[in-house]
Design a protein around this motif. Structure first.
Motif, PDB file in Angstrom:
ATOM      1  N   THR A 192     -12.731  24.065  23.896  1.00 19.19           N
ATOM      2  CA  THR A 192     -13.532  24.061  25.123  1.00 19.19           C
ATOM      3  C   THR A 192     -14.348  22.780  25.260  1.00 19.19           C
ATOM      4  N   ALA A 193     -14.511  22.341  26.509  1.00 19.05           N
ATOM      5  CA  ALA A 193     -15.418  21.233  26.833  1.00 19.05           C
ATOM      6  C   ALA A 193     -16.342  21.786  27.918  1.00 19.05           C
ATOM      7  N   THR A 194     -17.562  22.074  27.521  1.00 18.88           N
ATOM      8  CA  THR A 194     -18.497  22.722  28.443  1.00 18.88           C
ATOM      9  C   THR A 194     -19.533  21.704  28.920  1.00 18.88           C
ATOM     10  N   TYR A 195     -19.671  21.604  30.223  1.00 15.32           N
ATOM     11  CA  TYR A 195     -20.561  20.572  30.763  1.00 15.32           C
ATOM     12  C   TYR A 195     -22.018  21.031  30.720  1.00 15.32           C
ATOM     13  N   ASP A 196     -22.863  20.105  30.278  1.00 17.79           N
ATOM     14  CA  ASP A 196     -24.305  20.355  30.233  1.00 17.79           C
ATOM     15  C   ASP A 196     -24.969  19.390  31.213  1.00 17.79           C
ATOM     16  N   PRO A 197     -25.342  19.852  32.413  1.00 13.16           N
ATOM     17  CA  PRO A 197     -25.862  18.933  33.428  1.00 13.16           C
ATOM     18  C   PRO A 197     -27.179  18.295  32.989  1.00 13.16           C
ATOM     19  N   GLU A 198     -27.893  18.953  32.107  1.00 13.69           N
ATOM     20  CA  GLU A 198     -29.197  18.400  31.700  1.00 13.69           C
ATOM     21  C   GLU A 198     -29.039  17.076  30.986  1.00 13.69           C
ATOM     22  N   THR A 199     -28.087  17.030  30.080  1.00  8.36           N
ATOM     23  CA  THR A 199     -27.906  15.783  29.323  1.00  8.36           C
ATOM     24  C   THR A 199     -26.730  14.977  29.872  1.00  8.36           C
ATOM     25  N   GLU A 200     -26.074  15.529  30.869  1.00  5.98           N
ATOM     26  CA  GLU A 200     -24.860  14.900  31.404  1.00  5.98           C
ATOM     27  C   GLU A 200     -23.841  14.641  30.300  1.00  5.98           C
ATOM     28  N   GLU A 201     -23.629  15.698  29.544  1.00  8.75           N
ATOM     29  CA  GLU A 201     -22.652  15.603  28.444  1.00  8.75           C
ATOM     30  C   GLU A 201     -21.700  16.799  28.474  1.00  8.75           C
ATOM     31  N   PHE A 202     -20.555  16.603  27.862  1.00 10.21           N
ATOM     32  CA  PHE A 202     -19.684  17.731  27.564  1.00 10.21           C
ATOM     33  C   PHE A 202     -19.911  18.122  26.107  1.00 10.21           C
ATOM     34  N   ILE A 203     -19.893  19.421  25.866  1.00 10.43           N
ATOM     35  CA  ILE A 203     -20.010  19.896  24.478  1.00 10.43           C
ATOM     36  C   ILE A 203     -18.641  20.448  24.089  1.00 10.43           C
ATOM     37  N   ILE A 204     -18.062  19.849  23.072  1.00 14.11           N
ATOM     38  CA  ILE A 204     -16.701  20.243  22.691  1.00 14.11           C
ATOM     39  C   ILE A 204     -16.758  21.165  21.481  1.00 14.11           C
ATOM     40  N   ASN A 205     -15.990  22.251  21.570  1.00 20.31           N
ATOM     41  CA  ASN A 205     -15.984  23.249  20.508  1.00 20.31           C
ATOM     42  C   ASN A 205     -14.585  23.785  20.223  1.00 20.31           C
ATOM     43  N   SER A 206     -14.422  24.211  18.968  1.00 22.57           N
ATOM     44  CA  SER A 206     -13.208  24.939  18.571  1.00 22.57           C
ATOM     45  C   SER A 206     -13.645  26.358  18.284  1.00 22.57           C
ATOM     46  N   PRO A 207     -13.532  27.266  19.255  1.00 27.04           N
ATOM     47  CA  PRO A 207     -14.121  28.593  19.059  1.00 27.04           C
ATOM     48  C   PRO A 207     -13.498  29.395  17.917  1.00 27.04           C
ATOM     49  N   MET A 208     -12.226  29.166  17.618  1.00 22.67           N
ATOM     50  CA  MET A 208     -11.569  29.964  16.574  1.00 22.67           C
ATOM     51  C   MET A 208     -10.746  29.060  15.660  1.00 22.67           C
ATOM     52  N   LEU A 209     -10.269  29.653  14.582  1.00 20.50           N
ATOM     53  CA  LEU A 209      -9.396  28.899  13.689  1.00 20.50           C
ATOM     54  C   LEU A 209      -8.174  28.392  14.456  1.00 20.50           C
ATOM     55  N   THR A 210      -7.609  29.256  15.300  1.00 23.54           N
ATOM     56  CA  THR A 210      -6.406  28.874  16.050  1.00 23.54           C
ATOM     57  C   THR A 210      -6.672  27.776  17.081  1.00 23.54           C
ATOM     58  N   SER A 211      -7.955  27.470  17.336  1.00 25.17           N
ATOM     59  CA  SER A 211      -8.268  26.438  18.336  1.00 25.17           C
ATOM     60  C   SER A 211      -8.228  25.036  17.745  1.00 25.17           C
ATOM     61  N   TYR A 212      -8.147  24.935  16.435  1.00 27.34           N
ATOM     62  CA  TYR A 212      -8.055  23.615  15.814  1.00 27.34           C
ATOM     63  C   TYR A 212      -6.840  22.871  16.351  1.00 27.34           C
ATOM     64  N   LYS A 213      -7.059  21.600  16.692  1.00 29.50           N
ATOM     65  CA  LYS A 213      -5.918  20.738  17.004  1.00 29.50           C
ATOM     66  C   LYS A 213      -5.067  20.630  15.738  1.00 29.50           C
ATOM     67  N   TRP A 214      -3.782  20.579  15.901  1.00 26.37           N
ATOM     68  CA  TRP A 214      -2.874  20.626  14.754  1.00 26.37           C
ATOM     69  C   TRP A 214      -1.597  19.923  15.171  1.00 26.37           C
ATOM     70  N   TRP A 215      -1.219  18.891  14.493  1.00 25.44           N
ATOM     71  CA  TRP A 215       0.019  18.124  14.721  1.00 25.44           C
ATOM     72  C   TRP A 215      -0.161  16.684  15.184  1.00 25.44           C
ATOM     73  N   PRO A 216      -1.214  16.333  15.956  1.00 25.77           N
ATOM     74  CA  PRO A 216      -1.205  14.956  16.489  1.00 25.77           C
ATOM     75  C   PRO A 216      -0.978  13.907  15.398  1.00 25.77           C
ATOM     76  N   GLY A 217      -0.072  12.978  15.667  1.00 24.09           N
ATOM     77  CA  GLY A 217       0.251  11.911  14.731  1.00 24.09           C
ATOM     78  C   GLY A 217      -0.928  10.960  14.576  1.00 24.09           C
ATOM     79  N   GLY A 218      -1.164  10.506  13.347  1.00 25.11           N
ATOM     80  CA  GLY A 218      -2.238   9.552  13.085  1.00 25.11           C
ATOM     81  C   GLY A 218      -3.623  10.166  13.101  1.00 25.11           C
ATOM     82  N   LEU A 219      -3.693  11.460  13.374  1.00 22.59           N
ATOM     83  CA  LEU A 219      -5.000  12.117  13.500  1.00 22.59           C
ATOM     84  C   LEU A 219      -5.672  12.330  12.144  1.00 22.59           C
TER      85      LEU A 219
END
Lengths: 669, 669
Positions: free
Chosen positions: A168-195
């Motif tokens: 998830t990338a949740t927008y926070d208008p107060e800081t004008e930022e996105f907050i990125i999260n992996s809510p579950m184990l299955t949400s982990y990115k997995w496979w990208p080359g060079g990562l």
């Protein structure tokens, strides 16, 4: 390969003397002109003649960790050379694939390059999805390689079904930022080359949430590691995913986020935007991102054809050198290529390369066409491009994977040696059956297009060019002649027949009260078969058109060979689906008998030119990287020379004898 | 696998609750009785519960050399345990394969065991081909493992065609010795397992020359290395052949001879002999060695079925845990096993395991029968055994290889992970397509038997049991019913039709003046197809007979499942050769439509029991060795736990950053 004095294998020499056409003419044809041949050879020499790019010990003997470290060394050198070429204006976005991942790249780094995605996915996504301001900020750094990026989409729990991604990338208008999260184990990115340990930036695909609403997946630029220390930044959980069937130098990684904040402007906003206050602004056409996404799928068809070309070159040359068994008691052992079963394994694969090569060219042109139309806001060709890219990707990758294995198995035990280069090639090719869209899923997407097309046909609506045959194919009765046109006609009849039958089966289910979705699922075995039949008819007809188009521009002697290969591809395709031919066209048992004879005659016609055809592919020994396939045919010498490089062979007695074996043997006395 | 607290995956739990039969009953059935199940489990526990047999780091991360050293450590421990079991009378020649190379062995040493050939080839050859005196001399040492042997047959230049082997053993009557030589580079032995650095003895197959005449290949016992120092003996050139697609711990080696002298009595002389003065004495029946040679081919069918069982267990369980995409918009993501295309990939593979399992049992019984007959001097069943062993070996290995790959690809990207255990399994299985007789060569041997059988049929001579159908199949017209008997009947019609057509095509060629040998070669594409058709008809009919035989001994609930699987195997086989059905039997388009419906209904019937069927295979997690296939279904946790074992993940920044990457990135600023 060290060959101080090159002596050509006598059998291969004889093969080359039998050639009936000009191999250089075919080389030029496949390169797209003599100037391209020169350019390609220069590029190959620039990389392959550089001694620094060669590893001292073949990488297969190294540990997983050492493999990676060697890969970073070599890939940095390659990137330096790429930058050098860039400065001279000698390289562009289309060459990158070739140098980094394709034919040339995979010969320098047989097990993959951890930096590839930087040029192949990171930069193209910045260009395709970033605003001009964003491009100004990132592209310069990326082109200059002062940052190294990767593309993080796939997750542990989701691959082809990208709508289901969980990051998830949740927008926070107060800081004008996105907050990125992996809510579950299955949400982990997995496979990208060079990562794993290489990239310090990534484009991360995440579900965008703003003002309490989820707007689906969007791309974000995220810094992963400190530019000075390379340490993962706070909240970034990162590592590599471990060993794989192949590509063990690509450093595929995992990536989890724990409240990682990034500035709003790091969402790539060429299409959709999030304003400062969190307002989501949708692009006028959400399909605009679609064209870019298709890019990789389109170029994959050429990539996979190139690997197949490599494999069949190795197998054909080896089959001329290898002699085994006798046909007649008093004669010497036979070159195995003279067994008709061997010809039947290999020659259709040569023609398959040509078929996919021409389809890839066509697909690339169509892609560029559609893309320019998209820029102008026209979307009408998009569904057809999508349908074809899907099935061509699926069929070309799965046929090539089984083609590479057929070549390997046709080389017997020696094909199983790593030094044959078949194992690494298969590792690269079979991976393509899964990535960029799992093949069965892709075929079902084509099938969806075909069901709609059949519906249109029933409703007498207009049909797009590649399904026009649905109108006429079924009604006609094509009288058998030994011709490619007959084959195309009956293959189209087969496709049309299957599409109609499947449409009927699906609608019978719906009429019985089954929901549309369940009916789709229950009919899906046949749906997949429709997409395959459609694709095969398309490939033969496309291949045929290209060869016919060449007719007047190539010499007669070459034309004859090109037509033989076309015919072989057509006949092999037809014979593979005899059941369909008998079911859906007027094909008779006599026709089949004649097709079999035609097949056997074509094999005999191609036999004398087999080596010269693969010679025309003009693959340097370093590109083949194979003990079995080198130009000079010194197969056995090379097998020995490669075995000598095994670190186990540097000492007559391995320490495990004293440590384990001797104590065991002696304990039994 | 470390799983401190085991929580069962909820989806798998639900699957198990749906089971309609007693899984233990099926386990017992496949083991051949409850006592065998107990014995097998004890044996598994004896090996798999031993912590010493586990490597601290998964071997895939090691260098080639470290892999070998670890393999010697573990294999010596296994051998100690085997000797321990021997002393207790708990292990015999049939278990060796299982422990060392088969199901159990390949789970302890996923990449092969360098000592396997000692028990699997060296000792059996001593027993089969040594005289009583020779057995007295060698067997004791071999059983006690105070010597370690391998079996050196294949050469760099010759594999399946063993008559062409080039190593020579020339008898010198003056010293009563054989002089062994490798006259050319291609004469080097190449491939034998454990030959590189492990074994100190070998049975060497060489061309026997005595008194100026060559008598063809014979087996000799040759010492390779000093028993104390393990140094190669004078004239022995030895090493390992390098990395391969799989089995990188088996230490496959090469071996050259430079005038190596061995005493006369080291020729194994149970059958043919060389007397002191050099006289060659031929055995009354040269076919006596034949039965022994077939042994490996026969047991291979069961081995390969076991690997397939492993692969499909992993894929079925994973497919219940993995959820991906939606069928209907408002419903949760679907277990991928609920996609009919996924069922169509996997369920026929479950039934394929059963089919090959029952064929293997039958083949084993027939082999033992024929062998006892051979001892009594009767040879009449030998050609039939040979013909069936050849085609069953070819079809079972190639179907299993593609089955393992289908399972892997059905698991998407995660199937590509080494930790899925698909890559190593494929490495083992695909090798079987080549060794112990290359598959195409073997199918052509079966075809030779079939051509002769057709000739016999024409000449109204007697037909042996497995080709009896040639007499009646063609003449009959079988009315379609949804039944396995109809399928068997039409498959036999197909085989008979193909055999007849091929026989005609070959004889047309001969009548036109083509030599018999060339006619054979030119017809060989069809000949291979004959052997395959014959084999497929045999497998279905064999499988059917076994299930029918079981009918009264198993519970009704299990019987139903067994019959469903049999039907699925039959229908899948029929659908794969629709073209043949239409050509050679009275099958109609309507019949095909009904077969497709039957197929879809069978998939639905098997669906609720799928997990329970593979559970019944009773494969311990250690035997599966797969992150994707463990009993508890904690797929994602396991993938992560395995990735954590990568040595690259022990440090956040790899040294290659400072060494290569940073200098490169900074140089561009």
């Amino acid at each position: 390969m060290e060959n101080k004095k090159i002596t050509l294998n006598a059998d291969l020499l004889k093969e080359r003397q039998k050639c009936t056409f000009n191999t250089l003419e075919l080389t030029h044809l496949l390169d797209g002109g003599p100037e391209n041949t020169i350019e390609r050879r220069e590029r190959e020499a620039f990389f392959l003649d550089d001694p620094e790019l060669k590893s001292s010990v073949p990488t297969e003997y190294l540990s997983h960790k050492d493999k990676y470290e060697e890969a970073v060394r070599v890939s940095c050198l390659i990137f330096r050379k790429v930058l050098h070429l860039q400065e001279q204006g000698k390289v562009g976005i289309t060459n990158f694939r070739e140098i980094l991942g394709g034919e040339l790249g995979s010969s320098i780094m047989k097990d993959g390059n951890p930096l590839t995605l930087h040029y192949v996915m990171f930069i193209p996504t910045l260009m395709g999805q970033g605003t001009y301001e964003q491009q100004a900020e990132w592209i310069q750094k990326a082109w200059k390689c002062t940052m190294i990026g990767t593309y993080a989409q796939t997750e542990l729990g989701h691959g082809t079904f990208i709508r289901g991604l969980e990051t998830t990338a949740t927008y926070d208008p107060e800081t004008e930022e996105f907050i990125i999260n992996s809510p579950m184990l299955t949400s982990y990115k997995w496979w990208p080359g060079g990562l794993g340990h290489t990239a310090n930036y990534a484009i991360v695909v995440a579900q965008l949430n703003t003002l309490g609403k989820c707007y689906g997946i969007h791309p974000f630029v995220v810094q992963l590691r400190d530019e000075e220390t390379h340490l993962p930044l706070p909240g970034i959980k990162i590592g590599e995913i471990g060993c794989k069937l192949g590509m063990n130098s690509t450093n595929n990684g995992y990536l989890g986020f724990d409240n990682v904040r990034i500035p709003r402007k790091q969402m790539l906003m060429k299409n959709n935007k999030v304003l400062k206050d969190g307002t989501y602004v949708e692009s006028p056409s959400s399909k605009l991102t679609y064209g870019t996404m298709m890019f990789v799928r389109v170029v994959l068809v050429q990539d996979v054809a190139n690997y197949l070309k490599k494999a069949v070159t190795i197998a054909v040359r080896y089959s001329c050198v290898r002699r085994q068994s006798q046909l007649k008691p008093d004669e010497p052992e036979v070159q195995i290529i003279d067994y008709i079963t061997q010809q039947h394994k290999l020659f259709p694969i040569i023609s398959t390369y040509f078929a996919f090569h021409y389809c890839a060219t066509w697909l690339w042109d169509m892609y560029n066409n559609v893309n320019s139309e998209l820029e102008a806001g026209q979307l009408n060709q998009l569904p057809e491009l999508h349908a074809l890219a899907c099935c061509l990707k699926a069929i070309s990758t799965s046929d090539s994977a089984s083609g590479v294995e057929t070549c390997r198995l046709a080389c017997g035990g020696h094909g199983y040696m790593t030094s044959s280069n078949f194992p690494a090639t298969y590792g690269l090719v079979t991976a393509m059956c899964t990535y960029e869209g799992e093949n069965t899923v892709l075929l079902l997407q084509t099938a969806r297009f075909l069901m709609k097309a059949w519906q249109n046909k029933i409703e007498k609506l207009q049909l797009t060019p590649t399904v026009l045959y649905l109108k006429t194919a079924k009604a006609s009765n094509f009288v058998y002649t030994r011709s490619i046109n007959w084959i195309i006609a009956v293959l189209q009849q087969v496709a049309a027949g299957k599409i109609e039958l499947t449409w009927n089966h699906m609608n019978e289910r719906i009429k019985k009260g089954v929901s549309v979705e369940d009916a789709w699922n229950h009919t899906s075995i046949e749906l997949v078969a429709c997409a395959e039949a459609h694709c095969r008819a398309f490939v033969v007809s496309r291949y045929c058109s290209e060869i016919m188009r060449l007719k007047d521009t190539v010499s007669e002697s070459l034309r004859i060979v090109l037509v033989q290969l076309l015919h072989l591809y057509g006949v092999s395709t037809a014979i593979k689906c005899l059941g369909d031919l008998l079911r859906f066209s007027g094909t008779t048992a006599d026709n089949i008998d004649d097709l079999q004879k035609w097949l056997e005659e074509l094999l005999a016609l191609i036999r004398p030119n087999a080596v010269s055809i693969v010679d025309s592919f003009d693959l340097r020994d370093e590109v083949l990287s194979s003990t079995l396939g080198a130009y000079d045919g010194n197969v056995y010498e090379r097998l020995f020379a490669e075995a000598a490089k095994s670190p186990l062979n540097t000492e007559p007695v391995n320490k495990s004898f004293q440590q384990h074996l001797k104590p065991f043997l002696k304990s039994q006395l």
